[in-house]
Design a protein around this motif. Structure first.
Motif, PDB file in Angstrom:
ATOM      1  N   MET A 161     -15.276  -3.375   7.490  1.00 58.46           N
ATOM      2  CA  MET A 161     -13.942  -3.780   7.052  1.00 58.46           C
ATOM      3  C   MET A 161     -13.325  -4.886   7.901  1.00 58.46           C
ATOM      4  O   MET A 161     -12.503  -5.667   7.439  1.00 58.46           O
ATOM      5  CB  MET A 161     -12.995  -2.580   7.093  1.00 58.46           C
ATOM      6  N   PHE A 162     -13.705  -4.908   9.163  1.00 54.83           N
ATOM      7  CA  PHE A 162     -13.068  -5.859  10.073  1.00 54.83           C
ATOM      8  C   PHE A 162     -13.878  -7.153  10.141  1.00 54.83           C
ATOM      9  O   PHE A 162     -15.070  -7.115  10.469  1.00 54.83           O
ATOM     10  CB  PHE A 162     -12.914  -5.247  11.476  1.00 54.83           C
ATOM     11  N   SER A 163     -13.226  -8.279   9.850  1.00 55.84           N
ATOM     12  CA  SER A 163     -13.929  -9.567   9.795  1.00 55.84           C
ATOM     13  C   SER A 163     -14.674  -9.852  11.098  1.00 55.84           C
ATOM     14  O   SER A 163     -15.759 -10.420  11.092  1.00 55.84           O
ATOM     15  CB  SER A 163     -12.928 -10.685   9.514  1.00 55.84           C
ATOM     16  N   HIS A 216      -5.327  -6.692  16.646  1.00 56.96           N
ATOM     17  CA  HIS A 216      -5.140  -5.463  15.858  1.00 56.96           C
ATOM     18  C   HIS A 216      -4.834  -4.274  16.764  1.00 56.96           C
ATOM     19  O   HIS A 216      -3.951  -3.479  16.480  1.00 56.96           O
ATOM     20  CB  HIS A 216      -6.352  -5.165  14.962  1.00 56.96           C
ATOM     21  N   TRP A 238       4.022  -7.076   3.939  1.00 58.10           N
ATOM     22  CA  TRP A 238       2.855  -7.805   4.438  1.00 58.10           C
ATOM     23  C   TRP A 238       1.789  -6.823   4.934  1.00 58.10           C
ATOM     24  O   TRP A 238       0.616  -6.932   4.602  1.00 58.10           O
ATOM     25  CB  TRP A 238       3.318  -8.763   5.550  1.00 58.10           C
ATOM     26  N   LEU A 239       2.228  -5.831   5.731  1.00 58.11           N
ATOM     27  CA  LEU A 239       1.279  -4.836   6.256  1.00 58.11           C
ATOM     28  C   LEU A 239       0.598  -4.082   5.120  1.00 58.11           C
ATOM     29  O   LEU A 239      -0.597  -3.812   5.167  1.00 58.11           O
ATOM     30  CB  LEU A 239       1.997  -3.831   7.165  1.00 58.11           C
ATOM     31  N   VAL A 264      -1.952  -6.596   3.451  1.00 57.80           N
ATOM     32  CA  VAL A 264      -3.113  -6.887   4.328  1.00 57.80           C
ATOM     33  C   VAL A 264      -4.109  -5.723   4.273  1.00 57.80           C
ATOM     34  O   VAL A 264      -5.310  -5.916   4.124  1.00 57.80           O
ATOM     35  CB  VAL A 264      -2.678  -7.093   5.799  1.00 57.80           C
ATOM     36  N   HIS A 265      -3.602  -4.521   4.365  1.00 53.60           N
ATOM     37  CA  HIS A 265      -4.502  -3.369   4.418  1.00 53.60           C
ATOM     38  C   HIS A 265      -5.137  -3.076   3.063  1.00 53.60           C
ATOM     39  O   HIS A 265      -6.317  -2.752   2.980  1.00 53.60           O
ATOM     40  CB  HIS A 265      -3.780  -2.157   5.013  1.00 53.60           C
ATOM     41  N   ASN A 306      -7.904  -5.471   2.497  1.00 52.82           N
ATOM     42  CA  ASN A 306      -9.080  -5.251   3.331  1.00 52.82           C
ATOM     43  C   ASN A 306      -9.779  -3.925   3.020  1.00 52.82           C
ATOM     44  O   ASN A 306     -10.659  -3.494   3.763  1.00 52.82           O
ATOM     45  CB  ASN A 306      -8.705  -5.319   4.812  1.00 52.82           C
ATOM     46  N   VAL A 356      -8.551  -0.819   2.996  1.00 54.55           N
ATOM     47  CA  VAL A 356      -8.126   0.363   3.758  1.00 54.55           C
ATOM     48  C   VAL A 356      -7.577   1.410   2.788  1.00 54.55           C
ATOM     49  O   VAL A 356      -6.845   1.088   1.856  1.00 54.55           O
ATOM     50  CB  VAL A 356      -7.036  -0.033   4.795  1.00 54.55           C
ATOM     51  N   HIS A 395      -8.393   6.497   6.310  1.00 56.28           N
ATOM     52  CA  HIS A 395      -8.668   5.636   7.468  1.00 56.28           C
ATOM     53  C   HIS A 395      -7.573   5.756   8.527  1.00 56.28           C
ATOM     54  O   HIS A 395      -7.826   5.550   9.712  1.00 56.28           O
ATOM     55  CB  HIS A 395      -8.783   4.167   7.037  1.00 56.28           C
ATOM     56  N   PHE A 396      -6.354   6.043   8.074  1.00 57.42           N
ATOM     57  CA  PHE A 396      -5.249   6.147   9.031  1.00 57.42           C
ATOM     58  C   PHE A 396      -5.451   7.315  10.000  1.00 57.42           C
ATOM     59  O   PHE A 396      -5.005   7.274  11.141  1.00 57.42           O
ATOM     60  CB  PHE A 396      -3.902   6.251   8.299  1.00 57.42           C
ATOM     61  N   VAL A 418      -7.903   6.057  12.742  1.00 55.92           N
ATOM     62  CA  VAL A 418      -7.220   5.199  13.716  1.00 55.92           C
ATOM     63  C   VAL A 418      -6.293   6.040  14.601  1.00 55.92           C
ATOM     64  O   VAL A 418      -6.170   5.804  15.802  1.00 55.92           O
ATOM     65  CB  VAL A 418      -6.475   4.056  12.983  1.00 55.92           C
ATOM     66  N   TYR A 444       3.167   7.607  15.462  1.00 53.22           N
ATOM     67  CA  TYR A 444       2.132   6.969  14.638  1.00 53.22           C
ATOM     68  C   TYR A 444       2.235   7.447  13.193  1.00 53.22           C
ATOM     69  O   TYR A 444       2.151   6.654  12.254  1.00 53.22           O
ATOM     70  CB  TYR A 444       0.733   7.269  15.206  1.00 53.22           C
ATOM     71  N   LEU A 495       4.968   5.726  11.262  1.00 61.78           N
ATOM     72  CA  LEU A 495       4.625   4.336  10.975  1.00 61.78           C
ATOM     73  C   LEU A 495       3.548   4.265   9.894  1.00 61.78           C
ATOM     74  O   LEU A 495       3.654   3.493   8.934  1.00 61.78           O
ATOM     75  CB  LEU A 495       4.145   3.673  12.273  1.00 61.78           C
TER      76      LEU A 495
HETATM   77  C1  HEM Z   1      -5.007  -6.102   9.781  1.00 59.14           C
HETATM   78  C2  HEM Z   1      -1.511  -3.435  11.882  1.00 59.14           C
HETATM   79  C3  HEM Z   1      -3.879   0.619  10.660  1.00 59.14           C
HETATM   80  C4  HEM Z   1      -7.619  -2.065   9.204  1.00 59.14           C
HETATM   81  C5  HEM Z   1      -3.820  -5.712  10.365  1.00 59.14           C
HETATM   82  C6  HEM Z   1      -2.769  -6.612  10.756  1.00 59.14           C
HETATM   83  C7  HEM Z   1      -1.789  -5.873  11.352  1.00 59.14           C
HETATM   84  C8  HEM Z   1      -2.214  -4.496  11.348  1.00 59.14           C
HETATM   85  C9  HEM Z   1      -0.468  -6.358  11.926  1.00 59.14           C
HETATM   86  C10 HEM Z   1      -2.779  -8.119  10.517  1.00 59.14           C
HETATM   87  C11 HEM Z   1      -3.405  -8.806  11.655  1.00 59.14           C
HETATM   88  C12 HEM Z   1      -3.270 -10.292  11.495  1.00 59.14           C
HETATM   89  O1  HEM Z   1      -3.806 -10.832  10.525  1.00 59.14           O
HETATM   90  O2  HEM Z   1      -2.607 -10.868  12.334  1.00 59.14           O
HETATM   91  C13 HEM Z   1      -1.840  -2.104  11.726  1.00 59.14           C
HETATM   92  C14 HEM Z   1      -1.011  -0.978  12.130  1.00 59.14           C
HETATM   93  C15 HEM Z   1      -1.676   0.167  11.763  1.00 59.14           C
HETATM   94  C16 HEM Z   1      -2.926  -0.252  11.153  1.00 59.14           C
HETATM   95  C17 HEM Z   1       0.336  -1.089  12.825  1.00 59.14           C
HETATM   96  C18 HEM Z   1      -1.326   1.616  11.924  1.00 59.14           C
HETATM   97  C19 HEM Z   1      -0.144   2.112  12.152  1.00 59.14           C
HETATM   98  C20 HEM Z   1      -5.091   0.239  10.141  1.00 59.14           C
HETATM   99  C21 HEM Z   1      -6.092   1.148   9.646  1.00 59.14           C
HETATM  100  C22 HEM Z   1      -7.158   0.408   9.273  1.00 59.14           C
HETATM  101  C23 HEM Z   1      -6.813  -0.986   9.499  1.00 59.14           C
HETATM  102  C24 HEM Z   1      -5.941   2.663   9.566  1.00 59.14           C
HETATM  103  C25 HEM Z   1      -8.466   0.926   8.736  1.00 59.14           C
HETATM  104  C26 HEM Z   1      -9.487   1.167   9.490  1.00 59.14           C
HETATM  105  C27 HEM Z   1      -7.227  -3.379   9.218  1.00 59.14           C
HETATM  106  C28 HEM Z   1      -8.101  -4.486   8.808  1.00 59.14           C
HETATM  107  C29 HEM Z   1      -7.354  -5.659   8.972  1.00 59.14           C
HETATM  108  C30 HEM Z   1      -6.036  -5.239   9.471  1.00 59.14           C
HETATM  109  C31 HEM Z   1      -9.535  -4.351   8.322  1.00 59.14           C
HETATM  110  C32 HEM Z   1      -7.837  -7.096   8.773  1.00 59.14           C
HETATM  111  C33 HEM Z   1      -8.384  -7.508  10.119  1.00 59.14           C
HETATM  112  C34 HEM Z   1      -9.264  -8.739  10.122  1.00 59.14           C
HETATM  113  O3  HEM Z   1     -10.433  -8.637   9.746  1.00 59.14           O
HETATM  114  O4  HEM Z   1      -8.784  -9.775  10.544  1.00 59.14           O
HETATM  115  N1  HEM Z   1      -3.452  -4.431  10.738  1.00 59.14           N
HETATM  116  N2  HEM Z   1      -2.993  -1.625  11.150  1.00 59.14           N
HETATM  117  N3  HEM Z   1      -5.548  -1.048  10.033  1.00 59.14           N
HETATM  118  N4  HEM Z   1      -6.010  -3.870   9.610  1.00 59.14           N
HETATM  119 FE1  HEM Z   1      -4.524  -2.747  10.398  1.00 59.14          FE
END
Ligand code: HEM
Length: 155
Positions: free
Chosen positions: A44-46, A64, A94-95, A98-99, A102, A104, A108-109, A112, A140, A143
């Motif tokens: 999932m993560f680039s 992240h 936005w959040l 984005v998720h 991708n 999500v 998944h939460f 994390v 958490y 949020l």
């Molecule tokens: C991207 C915050 C939980 C997977 C992002 C971004 C933010 C963020 C701010 C955008 C980053 C950017 O482009 O600047 C959070 C917060 C979370 C959370 C505050 C929990 C409270 C999760 C979970 C997953 C996840 C549970 C799943 C495993 C991803 C993925 C991206 C992303 C795959 C794209 C990242 C990339 O490849 O560049 N998240 N996230 N996140 N998040 Fe989360």
């Protein structure tokens, strides 16, 4: 909705003060734990999908991890002060997208969350306590619920 008491809010703030001095290590640890708990998250993560190792000092990986740590901490402060989590509408939208984009999904939460709580525990060592753990968990969850609600609204 229950908030955090003053002591719990202080415990989260205090641990973030310690953790923020060790971001490169803790970011790496956080992602190692995520992949230990859920190896499938790698694709999932680039910044993870084309490598066999978790990259050190990768800015996206760090971003992240720091977002999750910091926003959970902010959520704890709001829960202590106002009894609810307030994320600016545009940020939440936005959040959510984005998720969603991708791939999500809700479970998944939990992955994390587990990784976050274990990272805090390791980072804090002897200063760690059940109460500290509970406060991070509560912050958490609030949020994560806000982000999940936005994802459901958009889906
Ligand atoms: C991207 C915050 C939980 C997977 C992002 C971004 C933010 C963020 C701010 C955008 C980053 C950017 O482009 O600047 C959070 C917060 C979370 C959370 C505050 C929990 C409270 C999760 C979970 C997953 C996840 C549970 C799943 C495993 C991803 C993925 C991206 C992303 C795959 C794209 C990242 C990339 O490849 O560049 N998240 N996230 N996140 N998040 Fe989360």
């Amino acid at each position: 909705m229950v908030g955090l008491n003053e002591k719990e809010e202080a415990l989260v703030k205090e641990s973030w003060e310690v953790m923020k001095h060790n971001i490169p290590h803790l970011s790496l640890r956080f992602f190692t734990l995520i992949l230990e708990i859920a190896p499938a998250a790698k694709k999932m993560f680039s910044f993870l999908k084309d490598t066999d190792e978790i990259p050190q000092n990768n800015p996206k990986l760090k971003a992240h991890a720091v977002k999750v740590f910091k926003m959970t901490c902010e959520s704890a402060i709001q829960l202590g002060e106002k009894g609810e989590v307030v994320v600016a509408d545009t940020t939440l939208k936005w959040l959510g997208s984005v998720h969603l984009q991708n791939g999500v999904i809700d479970p998944h939460f939990e992955v994390v969350k587990e990784a976050l709580l274990r990272t805090v525990k390791e980072a804090m060592g002897e200063k760690w306590s059940d109460e500290m753990n509970g406060a991070w968990a509560e912050a958490y969850d609030h949020l994560a619920t806000a982000i999940k609600n936005e994802m459901h609204a958009e889906a």
